[in-house]
Design a protein around this motif. Structure first.
Motif, PDB file in Angstrom:
ATOM      1  N   GLU A  71       0.845  -1.320   0.085  1.00  0.00           N
ATOM      2  CA  GLU A  71       0.178   0.024  -0.056  1.00  0.00           C
ATOM      3  C   GLU A  71       0.966   1.402  -0.106  1.00  0.00           C
ATOM      4  O   GLU A  71       0.726   2.364  -0.814  1.00  0.00           O
ATOM      5  N   VAL A  72       2.043   1.143   0.707  1.00  0.00           N
ATOM      6  CA  VAL A  72       2.888   2.246   0.782  1.00  0.00           C
ATOM      7  C   VAL A  72       4.279   1.617   0.385  1.00  0.00           C
ATOM      8  O   VAL A  72       4.975   0.587   0.855  1.00  0.00           O
ATOM      9  N   VAL A  73       5.054   2.572  -0.481  1.00  0.00           N
ATOM     10  CA  VAL A  73       6.481   2.240  -0.999  1.00  0.00           C
ATOM     11  C   VAL A  73       7.375   3.075  -0.301  1.00  0.00           C
ATOM     12  O   VAL A  73       7.204   4.311  -0.432  1.00  0.00           O
ATOM     13  N   PHE A  74       8.446   2.510   0.366  1.00  0.00           N
ATOM     14  CA  PHE A  74       8.966   3.282   1.428  1.00  0.00           C
ATOM     15  C   PHE A  74      10.495   3.024   0.768  1.00  0.00           C
ATOM     16  O   PHE A  74      11.233   2.101   0.579  1.00  0.00           O
ATOM     17  N   ILE A  75      11.123   4.256   0.332  1.00  0.00           N
ATOM     18  CA  ILE A  75      12.587   4.137  -0.024  1.00  0.00           C
ATOM     19  C   ILE A  75      13.567   4.451   1.131  1.00  0.00           C
ATOM     20  O   ILE A  75      13.413   5.444   1.729  1.00  0.00           O
ATOM     21  N   ALA A  76      14.403   3.551   1.403  1.00  0.00           N
ATOM     22  CA  ALA A  76      15.270   3.697   2.449  1.00  0.00           C
ATOM     23  C   ALA A  76      16.786   3.094   2.064  1.00  0.00           C
ATOM     24  O   ALA A  76      17.126   2.093   2.503  1.00  0.00           O
ATOM     25  N   LEU A  77      17.287   3.960   1.197  1.00  0.00           N
ATOM     26  CA  LEU A  77      18.753   3.760   0.426  1.00  0.00           C
ATOM     27  C   LEU A  77      19.389   4.935   0.614  1.00  0.00           C
ATOM     28  O   LEU A  77      18.708   6.070   0.651  1.00  0.00           O
ATOM     29  N   PRO A  78      20.797   4.877   0.358  1.00  0.00           N
ATOM     30  CA  PRO A  78      21.500   6.031   0.279  1.00  0.00           C
ATOM     31  C   PRO A  78      21.091   6.934  -0.884  1.00  0.00           C
ATOM     32  O   PRO A  78      20.647   6.340  -1.937  1.00  0.00           O
ATOM     33  N   GLY A  79      21.469   8.398  -0.931  1.00  0.00           N
ATOM     34  CA  GLY A  79      21.112   8.944  -1.938  1.00  0.00           C
ATOM     35  C   GLY A  79      21.685   8.522  -3.387  1.00  0.00           C
ATOM     36  O   GLY A  79      21.262   8.678  -4.458  1.00  0.00           O
ATOM     37  N   TYR A  80      22.897   7.864  -3.256  1.00  0.00           N
ATOM     38  CA  TYR A  80      23.407   7.537  -4.641  1.00  0.00           C
ATOM     39  C   TYR A  80      22.597   6.256  -5.075  1.00  0.00           C
ATOM     40  O   TYR A  80      22.713   5.853  -6.401  1.00  0.00           O
ATOM     41  N   GLY A  81      21.656   5.514  -4.491  1.00  0.00           N
ATOM     42  CA  GLY A  81      20.827   4.570  -4.901  1.00  0.00           C
ATOM     43  C   GLY A  81      19.457   4.962  -5.511  1.00  0.00           C
ATOM     44  O   GLY A  81      18.862   4.377  -5.796  1.00  0.00           O
ATOM     45  N   HIS A  82      19.179   6.136  -5.151  1.00  0.00           N
ATOM     46  CA  HIS A  82      17.605   6.722  -5.371  1.00  0.00           C
ATOM     47  C   HIS A  82      17.278   6.735  -6.566  1.00  0.00           C
ATOM     48  O   HIS A  82      16.220   6.267  -7.302  1.00  0.00           O
ATOM     49  N   LYS A  83      17.899   7.295  -7.560  1.00  0.00           N
ATOM     50  CA  LYS A  83      17.687   7.159  -9.219  1.00  0.00           C
ATOM     51  C   LYS A  83      17.493   5.689  -9.675  1.00  0.00           C
ATOM     52  O   LYS A  83      16.328   5.253 -10.303  1.00  0.00           O
ATOM     53  N   PHE A  84      18.257   4.927  -9.218  1.00  0.00           N
ATOM     54  CA  PHE A  84      18.163   3.387  -9.550  1.00  0.00           C
ATOM     55  C   PHE A  84      16.735   2.708  -8.914  1.00  0.00           C
ATOM     56  O   PHE A  84      15.882   2.231  -9.434  1.00  0.00           O
ATOM     57  N   ALA A  85      16.476   3.221  -7.605  1.00  0.00           N
ATOM     58  CA  ALA A  85      15.342   2.703  -7.267  1.00  0.00           C
ATOM     59  C   ALA A  85      13.983   3.376  -7.725  1.00  0.00           C
ATOM     60  O   ALA A  85      12.944   2.611  -7.927  1.00  0.00           O
ATOM     61  N   PHE A  86      13.869   4.613  -8.019  1.00  0.00           N
ATOM     62  CA  PHE A  86      12.867   5.206  -8.677  1.00  0.00           C
ATOM     63  C   PHE A  86      12.694   4.314 -10.002  1.00  0.00           C
ATOM     64  O   PHE A  86      11.602   4.473 -10.417  1.00  0.00           O
ATOM     65  N   ASP A  87      13.865   4.224 -10.994  1.00  0.00           N
ATOM     66  CA  ASP A  87      13.744   3.610 -11.944  1.00  0.00           C
ATOM     67  C   ASP A  87      13.145   2.042 -12.005  1.00  0.00           C
ATOM     68  O   ASP A  87      12.417   1.617 -12.901  1.00  0.00           O
ATOM     69  N   ALA A  88      13.465   1.437 -10.948  1.00  0.00           N
ATOM     70  CA  ALA A  88      12.902   0.245 -10.667  1.00  0.00           C
ATOM     71  C   ALA A  88      11.457   0.120 -10.284  1.00  0.00           C
ATOM     72  O   ALA A  88      10.787  -0.902 -10.677  1.00  0.00           O
ATOM     73  N   ILE A  89      11.196   0.994  -9.662  1.00  0.00           N
ATOM     74  CA  ILE A  89       9.747   1.034  -8.963  1.00  0.00           C
ATOM     75  C   ILE A  89       8.566   1.551 -10.033  1.00  0.00           C
ATOM     76  O   ILE A  89       7.495   1.419 -10.026  1.00  0.00           O
ATOM     77  N   ALA A  90       9.283   2.544 -10.514  1.00  0.00           N
ATOM     78  CA  ALA A  90       8.209   3.490 -11.413  1.00  0.00           C
ATOM     79  C   ALA A  90       7.206   2.487 -12.315  1.00  0.00           C
ATOM     80  O   ALA A  90       6.121   3.000 -12.654  1.00  0.00           O
ATOM     81  N   PRO A  91       7.831   1.576 -12.848  1.00  0.00           N
ATOM     82  CA  PRO A  91       6.972   0.866 -13.836  1.00  0.00           C
ATOM     83  C   PRO A  91       5.717   0.163 -13.227  1.00  0.00           C
ATOM     84  O   PRO A  91       4.934  -0.327 -13.758  1.00  0.00           O
ATOM     85  N   PHE A  92       5.842   0.006 -11.929  1.00  0.00           N
ATOM     86  CA  PHE A  92       4.853  -0.707 -11.266  1.00  0.00           C
ATOM     87  C   PHE A  92       3.836  -0.095 -10.221  1.00  0.00           C
ATOM     88  O   PHE A  92       2.931  -0.676  -9.751  1.00  0.00           O
ATOM     89  N   ILE A  93       4.133   1.210 -10.027  1.00  0.00           N
ATOM     90  CA  ILE A  93       3.392   2.167  -9.215  1.00  0.00           C
ATOM     91  C   ILE A  93       2.116   2.416  -9.869  1.00  0.00           C
ATOM     92  O   ILE A  93       1.836   2.482 -10.889  1.00  0.00           O
ATOM     93  N   ARG A  94       0.988   2.177  -8.999  1.00  0.00           N
ATOM     94  CA  ARG A  94      -0.405   2.188  -9.380  1.00  0.00           C
ATOM     95  C   ARG A  94      -1.126   3.306  -8.514  1.00  0.00           C
ATOM     96  O   ARG A  94      -1.030   3.694  -7.284  1.00  0.00           O
ATOM     97  N   LYS A  95      -2.231   3.792  -9.256  1.00  0.00           N
ATOM     98  CA  LYS A  95      -3.225   4.827  -8.443  1.00  0.00           C
ATOM     99  C   LYS A  95      -3.442   4.381  -7.333  1.00  0.00           C
ATOM    100  O   LYS A  95      -3.915   2.968  -7.052  1.00  0.00           O
ATOM    101  N   GLY A  96      -3.518   5.070  -6.122  1.00  0.00           N
ATOM    102  CA  GLY A  96      -3.870   4.569  -4.831  1.00  0.00           C
ATOM    103  C   GLY A  96      -2.892   4.194  -3.825  1.00  0.00           C
ATOM    104  O   GLY A  96      -2.949   4.151  -2.702  1.00  0.00           O
ATOM    105  N   GLN A  97      -1.590   4.230  -4.418  1.00  0.00           N
ATOM    106  CA  GLN A  97      -0.307   3.807  -3.389  1.00  0.00           C
ATOM    107  C   GLN A  97       0.046   5.277  -3.305  1.00  0.00           C
ATOM    108  O   GLN A  97      -0.106   6.257  -3.651  1.00  0.00           O
TER     109      GLN A  97
END
Length: 359
Positions: A71-97
């Motif tokens: 229901e909630v996606v929580f990013i808990a990585l160092p800043g140098y991993g954020h772009k990778f994390a965003f690219d990884a989750i972006a295709p699967f995020i859906r409305k309501g999350q």
């Protein structure tokens, strides 16, 4: 709530334990898979310190599984991993999350929001100015939670979802959040980069030699004076932008529960109470490799736009670049992807409140 945590370091582990303690269902995803192998096999996660107990967070095999079950996606990585994390989750995020970034760096919420807008999706993206816990990972199944912060600054993009973003965070972690209203305020509310720069710069030989040392004890009066001077630069930028952000004195008081005094004295109080923390034992620490390019560089850029140059911050970046033989100004992949230098201050102010509209 079901919370999918991207990351498997000390903050991810400590946050997972706190969430489970508060009745939620955390799931961890380690992009490399290495740090969650033991947990994936059914071993328990043990927490000591400010959170005590044995916990059993689930483990996701990949980003798709993590996002689709949360229901909630929580990013808990160092800043140098954020772009990778965003690219990884972006295709699967859906409305309501809802997405929570702990802690936010370099306008990453705008990068993720733009990626989602390309898919025609807008979800609340909540940016925290710091983490809700601090601690150290002792092993693949152990974490020491040094403290649980009393107050955490946040902002939600788009601003129309601010009430929802605040409510989600309160549901997860209780009444400990202060809504600062915009991502610029959050960019100037994260004190870790400036504090870590002063601490690392003045204790670099300890880090490089791998010594075991108390961080709080070694914030001596002169180191404390440097931290206070760095804070004055940050506060001057915030004032020029008409923003209300906490001071370094409020930060240490609210995070580590010590009386307000000089920064050196507050750190000595922390050390005496046993929660002064341990300093980094390697020069390859996030205090430098994350906080310099992903924290200090963003502050310097905002200072230039606001007409309040952060000269100490910029000098620190240049000194660390010389020490490490790297150009830390050039290592921020989030700001490069956003092409922040092409945006005016007015553009950044608007995007920091409204984000990117869905197409």
């Amino acid at each position: 709530m079901r919370v999918g945590i991207v990351g498997a370091g000390s903050i991810a582990f400590g946050t997972a334990c706190l969430l489970e303690q508060m009745g939620h269902e955390p799931m961890l995803w380690s992009p490399s898979g290495e740090r969650t192998k033991a947990l994936a096999k059914g071993e328990a996660l043990t927490a000591t310190g400010a959170v005590e107990g044995t916990f059993h967070p689930k483990v996701a095999a990949d980003a798709r599984e993590l996002v689709e079950t949360a229901e909630v996606v929580f990013i808990a990585l160092p800043g140098y991993g954020h772009k990778f994390a965003f690219d990884a989750i972006a295709p699967f995020i859906r409305k309501g999350q809802t997405v929570v970034i702990s802690s936010h760096a370099s306008f990453g919420a705008l990068y993720l929001g733009r990626a989602l807008a390309r898919r025609g999706i807008v979800v609340p993206i909540v940016a925290w100015g710091t983490t809700v816990v601090t601690g150290r990972q002792k092993s693949p199944t152990e974490v020491n939670v040094n403290t649980v912060r009393k107050k955490v600054d946040l902002s939600t993009v788009p601003a129309s979802e601010s009430a929802h973003g605040l409510q989600i965070c309160q549901t997860l972690f209780g009444d400990r959040f202060v809504d600062r209203g915009s991502l610029i305020a959050i960019a100037l509310s994260n004190l870790n980069p400036q504090n870590h720069m002063g601490i690392a710069l003045c204790n670099l030989t300890r880090m490089e030699r791998g010594e075991s040392w108390s961080q709080g004890q070694n914030v001596t009066p002169k180191v404390g004076a440097l931290l206070e001077a760095l804070d004055e630069e940050r506060l001057a930028i915030a004032k020029a932008l008409g923003l209300d952000v906490r001071t370094i004195f409020q930060h240490f008081h609210l995070s580590f529960h010590v009386p307000v005094s000089s920064i050196s004295q507050m750190n000595q109080e922390m050390h005496a109470a046993g929660n002064g923390g341990s300093g980094p034992t390697t020069a390859d620490s996030r205090y430098v490799l994350e906080d310099v390019p992903f924290g200090l560089v963003a502050t310097v850029k905002l200072g230039r736009l606001a007409g309040k140059p952060a000269e100490l911050h910029e000098s620190g970046i240049r000194i660390f670049s010389a020490l490490y033989g790297r150009d830390f100004f050039a290592e921020n992949d989030l700001l490069a992807a956003l092409d922040l230098d092409s945006l005016s201050l007015a553009d950044i102010v608007t995007l920091s409140k409204d984000g990117y509209a869905a197409s």
